[in-house]
Design a protein around this motif. Sequence first.
Motif, PDB file in Angstrom:
ATOM      1  N   ARG A 223       0.985  -1.025   0.105  1.00 14.72           N
ATOM      2  CA  ARG A 223      -0.055  -0.091   0.234  1.00 14.72           C
ATOM      3  C   ARG A 223       0.829   1.301   0.114  1.00 14.72           C
ATOM      4  N   ARG A 224       1.563   1.364  -1.004  1.00 14.98           N
ATOM      5  CA  ARG A 224       2.804   2.454  -1.183  1.00 14.98           C
ATOM      6  C   ARG A 224       2.155   3.897  -0.864  1.00 14.98           C
ATOM      7  N   LEU A 225       1.105   4.111  -1.819  1.00 14.78           N
ATOM      8  CA  LEU A 225       0.624   5.333  -1.654  1.00 14.78           C
ATOM      9  C   LEU A 225      -0.096   6.016  -0.268  1.00 14.78           C
ATOM     10  N   THR A 226      -0.904   5.100   0.362  1.00 15.92           N
ATOM     11  CA  THR A 226      -1.367   5.269   1.636  1.00 15.92           C
ATOM     12  C   THR A 226      -0.329   5.368   2.736  1.00 15.92           C
ATOM     13  N   THR A 227       0.635   4.259   2.743  1.00 13.58           N
ATOM     14  CA  THR A 227       1.704   4.074   3.562  1.00 13.58           C
ATOM     15  C   THR A 227       2.414   5.648   3.353  1.00 13.58           C
ATOM     16  N   SER A 228       2.814   6.088   2.095  1.00 13.94           N
ATOM     17  CA  SER A 228       3.725   7.153   1.917  1.00 13.94           C
ATOM     18  C   SER A 228       3.073   8.543   2.408  1.00 13.94           C
ATOM     19  N   LEU A 229       1.628   8.634   2.212  1.00 12.32           N
ATOM     20  CA  LEU A 229       1.145   9.788   2.582  1.00 12.32           C
ATOM     21  C   LEU A 229       1.010   9.801   4.464  1.00 12.32           C
ATOM     22  N   THR A 230       0.640   8.637   4.750  1.00 15.83           N
ATOM     23  CA  THR A 230       0.741   8.801   6.370  1.00 15.83           C
ATOM     24  C   THR A 230       1.889   8.969   6.836  1.00 15.83           C
ATOM     25  N   ALA A 231       3.023   8.176   6.151  1.00 17.48           N
ATOM     26  CA  ALA A 231       4.445   8.482   6.844  1.00 17.48           C
ATOM     27  C   ALA A 231       4.774   9.948   6.507  1.00 17.48           C
ATOM     28  N   PHE A 232       4.271  10.655   5.537  1.00 20.37           N
ATOM     29  CA  PHE A 232       4.741  11.993   5.207  1.00 20.37           C
ATOM     30  C   PHE A 232       4.269  13.023   6.361  1.00 20.37           C
ATOM     31  N   GLY A 233       2.787  12.769   6.662  1.00 19.08           N
ATOM     32  CA  GLY A 233       2.314  13.650   7.749  1.00 19.08           C
ATOM     33  C   GLY A 233       3.167  13.305   8.947  1.00 19.08           C
ATOM     34  N   MET A 234       3.239  12.383   9.446  1.00 19.83           N
ATOM     35  CA  MET A 234       3.831  11.784  10.763  1.00 19.83           C
ATOM     36  C   MET A 234       5.459  12.428  10.746  1.00 19.83           C
ATOM     37  N   ALA A 235       6.207  12.325   9.497  1.00 17.18           N
ATOM     38  CA  ALA A 235       7.677  12.840   9.504  1.00 17.18           C
ATOM     39  C   ALA A 235       7.440  14.428   9.600  1.00 17.18           C
ATOM     40  N   LEU A 236       6.444  15.146   9.239  1.00 14.38           N
ATOM     41  CA  LEU A 236       6.475  16.500   9.595  1.00 14.38           C
ATOM     42  C   LEU A 236       6.253  16.798  10.966  1.00 14.38           C
ATOM     43  N   VAL A 237       5.517  15.977  11.659  1.00 15.74           N
ATOM     44  CA  VAL A 237       5.477  16.368  13.102  1.00 15.74           C
ATOM     45  C   VAL A 237       6.953  15.777  13.663  1.00 15.74           C
ATOM     46  N   VAL A 238       7.243  14.699  13.201  1.00 16.04           N
ATOM     47  CA  VAL A 238       8.698  14.236  13.701  1.00 16.04           C
ATOM     48  C   VAL A 238       9.714  15.583  13.471  1.00 16.04           C
ATOM     49  N   PHE A 239       9.638  16.074  12.540  1.00 18.31           N
ATOM     50  CA  PHE A 239      10.428  17.210  12.007  1.00 18.31           C
ATOM     51  C   PHE A 239      10.299  18.409  12.928  1.00 18.31           C
ATOM     52  N   VAL A 240       9.289  18.944  13.251  1.00 23.20           N
ATOM     53  CA  VAL A 240       9.007  20.024  14.278  1.00 23.20           C
ATOM     54  C   VAL A 240       9.419  19.720  15.543  1.00 23.20           C
ATOM     55  N   PHE A 241       9.071  18.547  16.095  1.00 25.80           N
ATOM     56  CA  PHE A 241       9.649  18.031  17.326  1.00 25.80           C
ATOM     57  C   PHE A 241      10.910  17.897  17.357  1.00 25.80           C
ATOM     58  N   ALA A 242      11.649  17.312  16.540  1.00 29.97           N
ATOM     59  CA  ALA A 242      13.138  17.332  16.397  1.00 29.97           C
ATOM     60  C   ALA A 242      13.828  18.876  16.570  1.00 29.97           C
ATOM     61  N   ALA A 243      13.116  19.644  15.601  1.00 32.29           N
ATOM     62  CA  ALA A 243      13.620  21.115  15.464  1.00 32.29           C
ATOM     63  C   ALA A 243      13.373  21.875  16.997  1.00 32.29           C
ATOM     64  N   VAL A 244      12.612  21.617  17.458  1.00 28.72           N
ATOM     65  CA  VAL A 244      12.155  22.284  19.060  1.00 28.72           C
ATOM     66  C   VAL A 244      13.337  21.698  19.945  1.00 28.72           C
ATOM     67  N   LEU A 245      13.683  20.451  19.955  1.00 28.19           N
ATOM     68  CA  LEU A 245      14.667  19.777  20.860  1.00 28.19           C
ATOM     69  C   LEU A 245      16.039  20.624  20.472  1.00 28.19           C
TER      70      LEU A 245
END
Length: 388
Positions: free
Chosen positions: A16-38
């Motif tokens: 399920r490459r498409l749904t997996t990629s879209l979900t992972a992209f949204g989660m990765a953005l949250v991870v990016f913000v969290f990492a940037a804050v730390l």
Amino acid sequence: MSGLSISYAARNLMARRLTTSLTAFGMALVVFVFAAVLMMSEGLRQTLAGTGSDDNLVILRDGAQTEVQSLVERAQASLLASLPGLATDAAGEPLLARETVVLVNLPKPGEQASANVPVRGADARVSLAIRPQVHIQSGRAFRPGAAEILVGSAVARGQGLAVGGTLRFGLRDWTVAGIFDAGGSGFDSEIWADSEQIMQTFRRPAYSSAVARLRDAGSYAVFERALEAEPRLNLTLKREATFYAEQSRALATFIGVLGKTITVIFSIGAIIGAAITMYAAVASRTREIGSLRALGFQRSAIVRAFMQEAVLLGLFAGVAGLVAASALQWVEISTTNFQTFSEIVFSLVLTPAIALEVLGFAVLMGVLGGTLPALRAARLEIVDALRA
């Protein structure tokens, strides 16, 4: 039967490459913000904590929290130099720097904004000697009695200054005698000049602080007892490293709390997205789940298989977000430290501890998003699943 392998979970995600990629992209953005804050919080902490040395003491007026708020009288500074426990130079003179710190508002070239830059009236003989992390990159040190300045590398970049240039503050023009680098510490955001010249220019009758070099590790207690025993010295002392670490604490805490609050809000959306993805996986694989149950796989094995998918999804998003955030290490941020009201320039810092915390957060998002769908899959009855 034993549980399903982790490769089974990975293949289902890839199917399920498409749904997996879209979900992972949204989660990765949250991870990016969290990492940037730390990384911001850690960069600020390291910049100011690395400014001082445990071998130096900062001596301020009793009750003062910053050098700008403090006053050390000339007579008090002379008395401090006579106390035991101080290191001496080759001539036998005590290494005690009498310093005056003021804030000057300088416009940023090409911008509408301005910044409060700390100007340190330094002791030409001692201030550089007791701070080995400060190195003159180009030019030379200022001359005592002259309207000359040493400019920190961060200020020089921000103001577009070079050796031989001029900068106007305090109703005077100051010549840039040299540019220094302090290894990414808070001193890089300062301008240094002769203390007496700064006191005359800003009509200061007293110093802001005295910075002393200890003779050895055991001299702190000796000097502290001598200071407390002298009634004319209503002063307090701190190790320089501790003093600068405290200067960053409130701002670092504010950045951390604000950033983590925003991250939590964003993560709720990411968790919902992961849950929707996993629910869709359950709906599309109902017959497959029924077949696995008919082959003898227990409900717990089904739960583990879907949880493995959720963990892999979170881990993939975490790695992607962390890789993107690692590029921020080359970014410099200029902000106002509201404890000192001065501008400070620092870089974002990624440490192994931050990387582990970020990856753990990403996996947690995956687990929270995958728990209910996994339980839903395990509750399917074999007959109903095969008929679907």
